[in-house]
Design a protein around this motif. Structure first.
Motif, short mmCIF file in Angstrom:
data_model
loop_
_atom_site.label_atom_id
_atom_site.label_comp_id
_atom_site.label_asym_id
_atom_site.label_seq_id
_atom_site.Cartn_x
_atom_site.Cartn_y
_atom_site.Cartn_z
N VAL A 1 0.85 -1.18 0.00
CA VAL A 1 0.00 0.00 0.00
C VAL A 1 0.89 1.23 0.00
CG1 VAL A 1 -1.63 1.36 1.37
CG2 VAL A 1 -1.94 -1.11 1.17
N THR A 2 0.57 2.20 -0.84
CA THR A 2 1.29 3.47 -0.81
C THR A 2 0.30 4.61 -0.58
OG1 THR A 2 1.15 3.74 -3.22
CG2 THR A 2 3.12 2.66 -2.36
N ARG A 3 0.76 5.62 0.13
CA ARG A 3 -0.03 6.82 0.38
C ARG A 3 0.85 8.03 0.14
NH1 ARG A 3 -3.35 3.52 0.13
NH2 ARG A 3 -4.99 2.96 1.63
N ALA A 4 0.37 8.99 -0.66
CA ALA A 4 1.16 10.16 -1.02
C ALA A 4 0.45 11.43 -0.59
CB ALA A 4 1.43 10.19 -2.52
N ARG A 5 1.25 12.42 -0.21
CA ARG A 5 0.71 13.72 0.17
C ARG A 5 1.58 14.82 -0.44
NH1 ARG A 5 0.42 16.23 6.32
NH2 ARG A 5 -0.66 18.17 5.79
N SER A 6 0.96 15.72 -1.20
CA SER A 6 1.66 16.86 -1.79
C SER A 6 1.50 18.07 -0.88
CB SER A 6 1.12 17.17 -3.19
OG SER A 6 1.44 16.11 -4.07
N LEU A 7 2.61 18.71 -0.58
CA LEU A 7 2.65 19.83 0.35
C LEU A 7 2.67 21.16 -0.40
CD1 LEU A 7 5.42 18.31 2.64
CD2 LEU A 7 2.95 18.21 2.99
N PRO A 8 2.19 22.23 0.21
CA PRO A 8 2.17 23.53 -0.46
C PRO A 8 3.57 24.12 -0.65
CG PRO A 8 1.38 23.73 1.80
CD PRO A 8 1.49 22.26 1.51
N GLU A 9 4.53 23.72 0.21
CA GLU A 9 5.90 24.22 0.11
C GLU A 9 6.87 23.05 0.16
OE1 GLU A 9 6.52 27.24 -0.46
OE2 GLU A 9 4.68 28.30 0.12
N PRO A 10 8.08 23.20 -0.38
CA PRO A 10 9.08 22.13 -0.28
C PRO A 10 9.43 21.84 1.17
CG PRO A 10 9.77 23.82 -1.85
CD PRO A 10 8.58 24.37 -1.12
N VAL A 11 9.74 20.58 1.46
CA VAL A 11 10.10 20.22 2.83
C VAL A 11 11.44 20.83 3.20
CG1 VAL A 11 8.79 18.06 2.73
CG2 VAL A 11 11.22 18.06 2.20
N THR A 12 11.62 21.08 4.48
CA THR A 12 12.86 21.70 4.96
C THR A 12 13.69 20.77 5.84
OG1 THR A 12 11.85 22.60 6.96
CG2 THR A 12 11.69 23.94 4.96
N GLY A 13 13.19 19.57 6.10
CA GLY A 13 13.97 18.66 6.93
C GLY A 13 13.22 17.39 7.25
N ALA A 14 13.89 16.51 7.99
CA ALA A 14 13.34 15.19 8.30
C ALA A 14 12.05 15.29 9.11
CB ALA A 14 14.38 14.37 9.06
N GLU A 15 11.96 16.25 10.00
CA GLU A 15 10.77 16.37 10.84
C GLU A 15 9.53 16.64 9.99
OE1 GLU A 15 8.54 16.39 14.38
OE2 GLU A 15 10.52 15.62 13.88
N GLU A 16 9.65 17.46 8.97
CA GLU A 16 8.49 17.74 8.12
C GLU A 16 8.06 16.50 7.33
OE1 GLU A 16 8.74 21.17 5.69
OE2 GLU A 16 9.24 22.50 7.35
N ILE A 17 9.03 15.66 6.96
CA ILE A 17 8.69 14.41 6.27
C ILE A 17 7.86 13.53 7.20
CG2 ILE A 17 9.64 12.29 5.27
CD1 ILE A 17 12.07 14.00 4.38
N LEU A 18 8.27 13.43 8.46
CA LEU A 18 7.52 12.64 9.44
C LEU A 18 6.13 13.20 9.67
CD1 LEU A 18 10.32 11.97 12.06
CD2 LEU A 18 9.13 10.24 10.72
N ILE A 19 6.02 14.52 9.79
CA ILE A 19 4.71 15.15 10.00
C ILE A 19 3.78 14.87 8.83
CG2 ILE A 19 3.55 17.38 10.17
CD1 ILE A 19 6.00 18.35 11.77
N ALA A 20 4.33 14.91 7.61
CA ALA A 20 3.51 14.67 6.42
C ALA A 20 2.95 13.26 6.40
CB ALA A 20 4.33 14.92 5.16
N MET A 21 3.65 12.30 7.02
CA MET A 21 3.19 10.91 7.02
C MET A 21 2.22 10.60 8.15
SD MET A 21 6.51 8.62 5.93
CE MET A 21 7.64 9.35 7.13
N THR A 22 2.08 11.48 9.12
CA THR A 22 1.27 11.20 10.31
C THR A 22 -0.17 10.78 9.99
OG1 THR A 22 2.62 12.60 11.74
CG2 THR A 22 0.35 12.19 12.43
N PRO A 23 -0.88 11.48 9.08
CA PRO A 23 -2.25 11.03 8.77
C PRO A 23 -2.32 9.61 8.22
CG PRO A 23 -1.86 13.25 7.94
CD PRO A 23 -0.53 12.71 8.36
N PHE A 24 -1.30 9.21 7.46
CA PHE A 24 -1.27 7.86 6.90
C PHE A 24 -1.09 6.83 8.01
CE2 PHE A 24 1.08 10.15 3.25
CZ PHE A 24 -0.11 10.64 2.76
N LEU A 25 -0.19 7.13 8.94
CA LEU A 25 0.06 6.19 10.03
C LEU A 25 -1.19 5.97 10.87
CD1 LEU A 25 3.59 7.39 11.21
CD2 LEU A 25 3.03 5.47 9.72
N LYS A 26 -1.91 7.03 11.12
CA LYS A 26 -3.12 6.92 11.94
C LYS A 26 -4.19 6.11 11.21
CE LYS A 26 -2.45 11.05 14.72
NZ LYS A 26 -2.14 10.22 15.91
N ALA A 27 -4.20 6.19 9.86
CA ALA A 27 -5.19 5.45 9.09
C ALA A 27 -4.81 3.98 8.91
CB ALA A 27 -5.37 6.11 7.72
#
Length: 365
Positions: A304-330
């Motif tokens: 299973v893959t889940r993708a999320r497009s952000l309004p701005e480019p990521v600035t570091g590892a923490e933002e990558i983790l935050i972007a995945m949070t909704p997928f993990l909860k689901a």
């Protein structure tokens, strides 16, 4: 007339790899840092080491390591904020030197590249001479050192460039290619990470010679599409060309787990170092991106893959983790268990361009 076609010309491939590039630039520009353990990055709680000098590496400090861990390993470690514009400018100098010897240059990141010098080697006598000239010109014009691997294909050239680091050169001639690979631990093979190496160890594959003993069909049952590559390189064969105009569409990393995961907390524990590794890989290549993709492979091999497009480019590892949070909860808890997790960044763009537009603050995760 024998009806036989002539043998294809052996290629002459170089892999040039700068030595501790970011950290070496900082030590070059600040004499007070020379001889001291240096980490490029920030010492803050969520900081990540982007690069480590050789003095720091002696303490076990490595790129993508959390800054807090690096500081514990080396209390005398000096953190230096990254200067991406300087690294980019120096990389441009280095690539201009490459272009004096061949137009066939495939950059892998700011600090390493493949060069195909097959067509120009006759002007200089040998590919080894070209590699030595490039290393000397890099040192003379930038004050930095580079290591070089010389061989007849990409796989062997890259392995060779690691052989005599730092500031060294190593040549693997055609008659030695298969024997050189046979003696290497499987962990040295480019593209075989810790998880894949552990799987190979469990199958009794510990060296290139062990890998060569497997037929391609058996390899395919265990390793899928990668089997053909493993079969070839274990014999010193790699037909991949140097691709000067290759456009990278995404950067990703994944890990196969020693045991199946079921909870969101366990998944986060695995994804945190993966996100750090991904960001470090992006930064080395001078890239960032706007789309984060989570890959989950279950115990029954369903993916299973889940993708999320952000309004701005990521600035570091923490933002990558935050972007995945909704997928993990689901996706968690996962009753059937998860055997592999991966994360990819796509919709790539230049880190320098994004930084110049005021969108990024490097390593301020």
């Amino acid at each position: 007339m024998t009806g036989l076609s002539p043998a294809p010309e052996l290629r002459r491939i170089l892999h040039i790899d700068m030595d501790a590039f970011y950290a070496s630039v900082e030590q070059r520009d600040d004499p007070a840092l020379r001889g001291r353990p240096v980490a490029v990055g920030h010492a803050r709680a969520r900081g990540v080491v982007a690069a480590a000098s050789y003095e720091a590496r002696r303490y076990g400090v490595r790129s993508a390591m959390p800054s807090a861990v690096a500081s514990r390993r080396c209390p005398e470690l000096v953190f230096v904020p990254p200067r991406f514009d300087v690294y980019r400018a120096v990389s441009g100098q280095i690539h201009e030197i490459f272009s004096r010897y061949t137009p066939l240059i495939q950059p892998l990141s700011l600090d390493e590249a493949y060069l195909d010098v097959t067509e120009t080697v006759s002007q200089y006598g040998s590919a080894t001479v070209i590699a030595e000239r490039i290393r000397a010109e890099i040192h003379r014009e930038t004050g930095l050192t580079a290591s070089a691997g010389v061989s007849y294909n990409r796989f062997l050239a890259k392995l060779a460039s690691d052989q005599n680091k730092p500031d060294g050169i190593f040549v693997v001639p055609p008659q030695r290619g298969a024997a050189f690979v046979a003696a290497l631990p499987i962990e040295r093979f480019h593209g075989i990470g810790p998880a894949r190496a552990a799987r190979m160890h469990a199958l009794g594959i510990r060296t290139g010679a062990d890998l060569r003993g497997w037929d391609i069909e058996t390899l395919r049952r265990h390793f899928g599409k990668a089997a053909a590559f493993y079969y070839g390189v274990s014999r010193g064969i790699d037909e991949r060309p140097v691709e000067p105009h290759r456009v990278r569409k995404s950067i990703g990393t994944e890990t196969t787990l020693a045991r199946d995961l079921h909870t969101e907390m366990d998944a986060r524990t695995v994804l945190e170092p993966l996100a750090a590794k991904l960001w470090e890989s992006c930064h080395r290549r001078g890239l960032t991106g706007r789309t984060v993709t989570l890959k989950v492979k279950y115990a029954d091999f369903r993916i299973v893959t889940r993708a999320r497009s952000l309004p701005e480019p990521v600035t570091g590892a923490e933002e990558i983790l935050i972007a995945m949070t909704p997928f993990l909860k689901a996706l968690f808890p996962a009753r059937e268990g998860v055997r592999l997790l991966g994360v990819t960044l796509s919709a790539l763009l230049s880190l320098e361009g994004a930084h110049g537009s005021g969108q990024l603050a490097l390593f301020e995760s």
